[in-house]
Design a protein around this motif. Structure first.
Motif, PDB file in Angstrom:
ATOM      1  N   GLY A   1       3.002   5.691  -5.244  1.00 24.55           N
ATOM      2  CA  GLY A   1       2.807   4.787  -6.370  1.00 24.55           C
ATOM      3  C   GLY A   1       4.066   4.484  -7.137  1.00 24.55           C
ATOM      4  O   GLY A   1       3.996   3.985  -8.267  1.00 24.55           O
TER       5      GLY A   1
ATOM      6  N   SER B   1       2.482   0.399  -4.715  1.00 19.56           N
ATOM      7  CA  SER B   1       2.664  -0.718  -5.641  1.00 19.56           C
ATOM      8  C   SER B   1       2.806  -2.048  -4.921  1.00 19.56           C
ATOM      9  O   SER B   1       2.636  -3.102  -5.530  1.00 19.56           O
ATOM     10  N   ARG B   2       3.122  -2.014  -3.633  1.00 17.69           N
ATOM     11  CA  ARG B   2       3.282  -3.253  -2.873  1.00 17.69           C
ATOM     12  C   ARG B   2       2.961  -2.978  -1.406  1.00 17.69           C
ATOM     13  O   ARG B   2       3.025  -1.830  -0.945  1.00 17.69           O
TER      14      ARG B   2
ATOM     15  N   ASP C   1      -1.983   7.926 -15.241  1.00 17.07           N
ATOM     16  CA  ASP C   1      -1.898   7.620 -13.809  1.00 17.07           C
ATOM     17  C   ASP C   1      -2.790   8.553 -12.993  1.00 17.07           C
ATOM     18  O   ASP C   1      -3.405   8.135 -12.008  1.00 17.07           O
TER      19      ASP C   1
ATOM     20  N   GLU D   1      -3.696  -1.461  -4.187  1.00 19.11           N
ATOM     21  CA  GLU D   1      -2.547  -1.513  -5.096  1.00 19.11           C
ATOM     22  C   GLU D   1      -2.635  -0.399  -6.133  1.00 19.11           C
ATOM     23  O   GLU D   1      -3.662  -0.217  -6.798  1.00 19.11           O
TER      24      GLU D   1
ATOM     25  N   PRO E   1       7.088   2.793  -8.887  1.00 17.12           N
ATOM     26  CA  PRO E   1       7.287   1.396  -9.298  1.00 17.12           C
ATOM     27  C   PRO E   1       8.506   0.761  -8.638  1.00 17.12           C
ATOM     28  O   PRO E   1       8.661  -0.458  -8.678  1.00 17.12           O
TER      29      PRO E   1
ATOM     30  N   ARG F   1       0.253   1.338  -8.910  1.00 12.37           N
ATOM     31  CA  ARG F   1       1.620   1.452  -9.424  1.00 12.37           C
ATOM     32  C   ARG F   1       1.650   2.450 -10.578  1.00 12.37           C
ATOM     33  O   ARG F   1       0.905   2.316 -11.558  1.00 12.37           O
ATOM     34  N   CYS F   2       2.515   3.436 -10.466  1.00 16.72           N
ATOM     35  CA  CYS F   2       2.662   4.440 -11.520  1.00 16.72           C
ATOM     36  C   CYS F   2       3.641   3.969 -12.590  1.00 16.72           C
ATOM     37  O   CYS F   2       4.469   3.089 -12.357  1.00 16.72           O
TER      38      CYS F   2
END
Length: 213
Positions: free
Chosen positions: A12, A41-42, A76, A57, A14, A59-60
């Protein structure tokens, strides 16, 4: 034919650095009969083109060593626990959870709630002691990218640790070697060139060596 193995990958972060690209290349190289759930995240292009990939998806935040950073970590963790429960309740026959880096292990629920074996991929040498110890204790198996990275792990983690070196992708252009003089030395640095990693130290060291010749 149903997939022979269903692997969930968790990263996760960023950012999108070398660790993330290395994990994506590893996953993309798996046999086609392996199913993948990509929690990150992606979704990398090489996985977007691959059949049998499910993208979740996630993201942290950046977890700073401050009260705010701890609050972000707690948030998170709660989000990941909800996501993981949804994945487990969806009926997907997950086989292994592959966690990219020790900090991501802080997100995991209990062993009972996780429900499947956890493989930890150790890439960093420097890591806060409590993060490293708890991550290694929680993991069922560990992969370290080098002997140097493995040497920093707790002694209790050594029996379940295997060293698998990171490879260099074939995308490296061979033309970088064309202008080298016959018999000359060539130093190739393959890395994300960010200041805090001190890659410039190698160039400074090389300059000192040349002065001595």
């Amino acid at each position: 034919m149903p997939p022979s193995l269903h692997i969930a990958f968790l990263d996760g972060s960023p950012s999108n650095g070398g660790a993330q690209r290395s994990l994506a290349e590893l996953a993309a190289a798996l046999p086609p009969e392996f199913a993948i759930t990509w929690i990150a995240s992606r979704l990398p292009p090489e996985l977007a083109r691959r059949p049998g990939v499910t993208f979740q998806e996630f993201r942290c935040h950046t977890w700073s060593k401050t009260p705010l950073g701890l609050w972000h970590l707690w948030q998170d963790r709660q989000r990941f626990h909800r996501l993981w429960r949804q994945l487990r309740q969806s009926g997907q026959p997950l086989s292994i959870l592959h966690v990219n880096g020790e900090p991501m292990m802080l997100l995991l629920p209990s062993r009972r709630e996780t429900g499947i074996p956890v493989l930890l991929h150790v890439r960093d040498v420097r890591m806060p002691g409590f993060v490293r110890i708890s991550a290694c204790r929680r993991a069922d198996s560990i992969v370290a990218i080098s002997r140097f990275a493995a040497a920093g792990l707790p002694h209790a983690a050594r029996p379940k640790t295997k060293i698998i070196y990171n490879g260099i992708g074939q995308a490296i252009d061979n033309n970088i070697f064309i202008n080298q003089d016959q018999g000359s030395e060539c130093l190739l640095l393959v890395a994300d060139f960010v200041a805090w990693k001190r890659h410039a130290l190698f160039l400074e060291m090389l300059a000192e060596i040349i002065k001595q010749d």
